[in-house]
Design an enzyme around this catalytic site. Sequence first.
Site, PDB file in Angstrom:
ATOM      1  N   ASN A   7       0.879  -1.171   0.000  1.00 12.79           N
ATOM      2  CA  ASN A   7       0.000   0.000   0.000  1.00 12.79           C
ATOM      3  C   ASN A   7       0.916   1.219   0.000  1.00 12.79           C
ATOM      4  O   ASN A   7       1.476   1.588   1.033  1.00 12.79           O
ATOM      5  CB  ASN A   7      -0.885  -0.046   1.252  1.00 12.79           C
ATOM      6  N   ARG A  91      -2.438  -2.039  -3.495  1.00 12.25           N
ATOM      7  CA  ARG A  91      -3.656  -1.265  -3.275  1.00 12.25           C
ATOM      8  C   ARG A  91      -3.606  -0.069  -4.219  1.00 12.25           C
ATOM      9  O   ARG A  91      -2.628   0.683  -4.237  1.00 12.25           O
ATOM     10  CB  ARG A  91      -3.700  -0.760  -1.835  1.00 12.25           C
ATOM     11  N   HIS A 180     -12.932   2.958   0.364  1.00 10.67           N
ATOM     12  CA  HIS A 180     -12.883   1.860   1.350  1.00 10.67           C
ATOM     13  C   HIS A 180     -13.520   0.590   0.794  1.00 10.67           C
ATOM     14  O   HIS A 180     -13.992  -0.258   1.552  1.00 10.67           O
ATOM     15  CB  HIS A 180     -13.638   2.213   2.657  1.00 10.67           C
ATOM     16  N   HIS A 208     -17.853   1.604   8.261  1.00  9.88           N
ATOM     17  CA  HIS A 208     -16.386   1.658   8.352  1.00  9.88           C
ATOM     18  C   HIS A 208     -16.062   3.010   8.992  1.00  9.88           C
ATOM     19  O   HIS A 208     -16.084   4.053   8.327  1.00  9.88           O
ATOM     20  CB  HIS A 208     -15.770   1.532   6.951  1.00  9.88           C
ATOM     21  N   GLY A 212     -10.887   8.267   8.449  1.00 12.63           N
ATOM     22  CA  GLY A 212     -11.823   8.482   7.351  1.00 12.63           C
ATOM     23  C   GLY A 212     -12.952   7.494   7.560  1.00 12.63           C
ATOM     24  O   GLY A 212     -12.688   6.352   7.936  1.00 12.63           O
ATOM     25  N   ARG A 241     -12.059  15.806   8.306  1.00  6.85           N
ATOM     26  CA  ARG A 241     -12.866  16.149   7.130  1.00  6.85           C
ATOM     27  C   ARG A 241     -14.293  16.491   7.543  1.00  6.85           C
ATOM     28  O   ARG A 241     -14.864  15.819   8.402  1.00  6.85           O
ATOM     29  CB  ARG A 241     -12.906  14.977   6.145  1.00  6.85           C
ATOM     30  N   ASP A 283      -8.640  12.905  16.881  1.00 13.96           N
ATOM     31  CA  ASP A 283      -8.706  11.511  17.342  1.00 13.96           C
ATOM     32  C   ASP A 283      -9.954  11.302  18.191  1.00 13.96           C
ATOM     33  O   ASP A 283     -10.159  11.983  19.193  1.00 13.96           O
ATOM     34  CB  ASP A 283      -7.434  11.217  18.152  1.00 13.96           C
ATOM     35  N   GLY A 331     -10.978   1.631  12.960  1.00 15.03           N
ATOM     36  CA  GLY A 331     -10.514   2.066  14.288  1.00 15.03           C
ATOM     37  C   GLY A 331     -11.610   2.377  15.294  1.00 15.03           C
ATOM     38  O   GLY A 331     -11.626   1.828  16.399  1.00 15.03           O
ATOM     39  N   GLY A 333     -15.060   2.002  14.777  1.00 19.14           N
ATOM     40  CA  GLY A 333     -16.104   0.970  14.741  1.00 19.14           C
ATOM     41  C   GLY A 333     -15.720  -0.288  15.508  1.00 19.14           C
ATOM     42  O   GLY A 333     -16.552  -0.916  16.155  1.00 19.14           O
ATOM     43  N   GLU A 334     -14.424  -0.636  15.464  1.00 22.59           N
ATOM     44  CA  GLU A 334     -13.984  -1.856  16.151  1.00 22.59           C
ATOM     45  C   GLU A 334     -13.727  -1.628  17.635  1.00 22.59           C
ATOM     46  O   GLU A 334     -13.864  -2.548  18.433  1.00 22.59           O
ATOM     47  CB  GLU A 334     -12.672  -2.368  15.511  1.00 22.59           C
ATOM     48  N   GLU A 384      -7.973  -5.333   5.075  1.00 21.01           N
ATOM     49  CA  GLU A 384      -7.837  -4.998   3.658  1.00 21.01           C
ATOM     50  C   GLU A 384      -6.668  -5.749   3.029  1.00 21.01           C
ATOM     51  O   GLU A 384      -6.733  -6.151   1.873  1.00 21.01           O
ATOM     52  CB  GLU A 384      -7.671  -3.479   3.504  1.00 21.01           C
TER      53      GLU A 384
HETATM   54  P1  ADP Z   1      -7.585   5.270   9.255  1.00 20.76           P
HETATM   55  O1  ADP Z   1      -8.800   5.804   8.576  1.00 20.76           O
HETATM   56  O2  ADP Z   1      -6.462   6.263   9.323  1.00 20.76           O
HETATM   57  O3  ADP Z   1      -7.164   3.879   8.802  1.00 20.76           O
HETATM   58  P2  ADP Z   1      -8.284   3.924  11.727  1.00 20.76           P
HETATM   59  O4  ADP Z   1      -9.231   2.959  11.132  1.00 20.76           O
HETATM   60  O5  ADP Z   1      -7.011   3.411  12.282  1.00 20.76           O
HETATM   61  O6  ADP Z   1      -8.022   5.138  10.777  1.00 20.76           O
HETATM   62  O7  ADP Z   1      -9.081   4.664  12.909  1.00 20.76           O
HETATM   63  C1  ADP Z   1      -8.510   5.689  13.678  1.00 20.76           C
HETATM   64  C2  ADP Z   1      -9.562   6.144  14.685  1.00 20.76           C
HETATM   65  O8  ADP Z   1      -9.889   5.034  15.549  1.00 20.76           O
HETATM   66  C3  ADP Z   1      -9.120   7.284  15.573  1.00 20.76           C
HETATM   67  O9  ADP Z   1     -10.109   8.295  15.614  1.00 20.76           O
HETATM   68  C4  ADP Z   1      -8.994   6.617  16.936  1.00 20.76           C
HETATM   69  O10 ADP Z   1      -9.324   7.497  17.960  1.00 20.76           O
HETATM   70  C5  ADP Z   1     -10.025   5.522  16.858  1.00 20.76           C
HETATM   71  N1  ADP Z   1      -9.734   4.503  17.870  1.00 20.76           N
HETATM   72  C6  ADP Z   1      -8.706   3.627  17.893  1.00 20.76           C
HETATM   73  N2  ADP Z   1      -8.733   2.907  19.045  1.00 20.76           N
HETATM   74  C7  ADP Z   1      -9.792   3.353  19.764  1.00 20.76           C
HETATM   75  C8  ADP Z   1     -10.363   3.029  21.033  1.00 20.76           C
HETATM   76  N3  ADP Z   1      -9.828   2.090  21.807  1.00 20.76           N
HETATM   77  N4  ADP Z   1     -11.478   3.705  21.400  1.00 20.76           N
HETATM   78  C9  ADP Z   1     -12.015   4.646  20.626  1.00 20.76           C
HETATM   79  N5  ADP Z   1     -11.526   5.005  19.427  1.00 20.76           N
HETATM   80  C10 ADP Z   1     -10.440   4.376  18.995  1.00 20.76           C
END
Ligand code: ADP
Length: 396
Positions: A7, A91, A180, A208, A212, A241, A283, A331, A333-334, A384
Amino acid sequence: MNILVINCGSSSLKFQVINSETEEVKASGLCERIGMDESRLVYQPAGCEKEKITVDMPTHKEAIKQVIDALTNEKNGVLKSLSEIDAVGHRLVHGGEKFNKSVVITEEVIKTVEECNDLAPLHNPANIIGVRATQELMPNVPMVGVFDTAFHQTMPPKAYLYGTPYEYYEKHGVRRYGFHGTSHAFVSARAAELAGKDYKDCKTIVCHLGNGSSISAVLNGESVDTSMGLTPLEGLLMGTRSGDIDPGALEYIMKKENLSYAEMMTILNKKSGFLGISGVSSDCRDVDNAAAEGNERAKHAMDVFHYRVAKTVGGYVAAMNGVDVIAFTAGIGENSVSTRAEICKYFGYLGIKIDEEKNNTRGEEILISTPDSKVKVFIIPTNEELKIARETAALV
Ligand code: ADP
């Protein structure tokens, strides 16, 4: 087969080596600050500590050379030699309307991807640099391109057309493409599988939510709508954004603040979203914590985020005349227990019930709805790289 997944961005390059039969990740890593001072390689063979190596990487070719050296070195390499890499999966961000699936990369494919450069000026040229550099170092290894936009090419015109003069679509390809796609494809298929449904007979909504964020409506295995558009700026509130905004507001802000169009776009891309509303951070964790401590603006940011996700999901339920499965990934969502809980509070009308204990999970695949919930809701970690490795193995 060993698949090297790449990527490639303008100054960074992420990689993984995946065995396509066992789907085991043999090694992963990242090259940072390519073309800048203090460039470094982060390399992690499976089951070992991360190794951080400061090394000069003036070009992407040099970066890939460093990756190959790390993968094949005697100390902690995972391959005996370069010949153990059977294929490379790249990618690629924007395939416009030219690619609706992954493709074996040929000179003609590269030319066609280049024709889409205007649609993703930051990403596509960097992706192609990565392809060229890899080809130079591994001239006989087959390479496959996996596009972020391809999965959404099944959207019907009513979902992808903007209300602008049709000639802009015809002449310049101005329409919604969505992004995505690799994640939405991977997670929607897994969601149907976990729900015990046939993917070709299942209504799935994938949220997702990361830095982003985008949501997709997947009907019978095909994307029928998604929240990002011509560019990844459309849709939900994101880290920096703005997501959806009245275009009329742009002219108004530009006049009031005496901004150029380029400055306005930078603000919408880099200074808006969670960061812009809260003033705290881009964040989600920081914003959520500040909101919990009583910061009003941070609370607004979280509220806007939850509300937009809920409205988009509601729209997709209408678009598909129902929903069987909802999946949270990426990030936020999980990992964000509170965000999922707040979003799901909007879904009472769908007969959705969330098991609070199950929802108290981070980064694991799990059903978080109760057995009597009318719709199954899952956390499904996206992958991914694995999807790219699968597509690559299938094509070569
Ligand atoms: P990208 O779009 O850059 O791939 P990610 O999917 O890694 O981003 O998601 C980053 C986001 O996930 C950030 O806003 C971060 O705060 C959030 N995040 C990561 N871990 C946690 C957590 N334990 N609790 C809440 N939010 C989290």
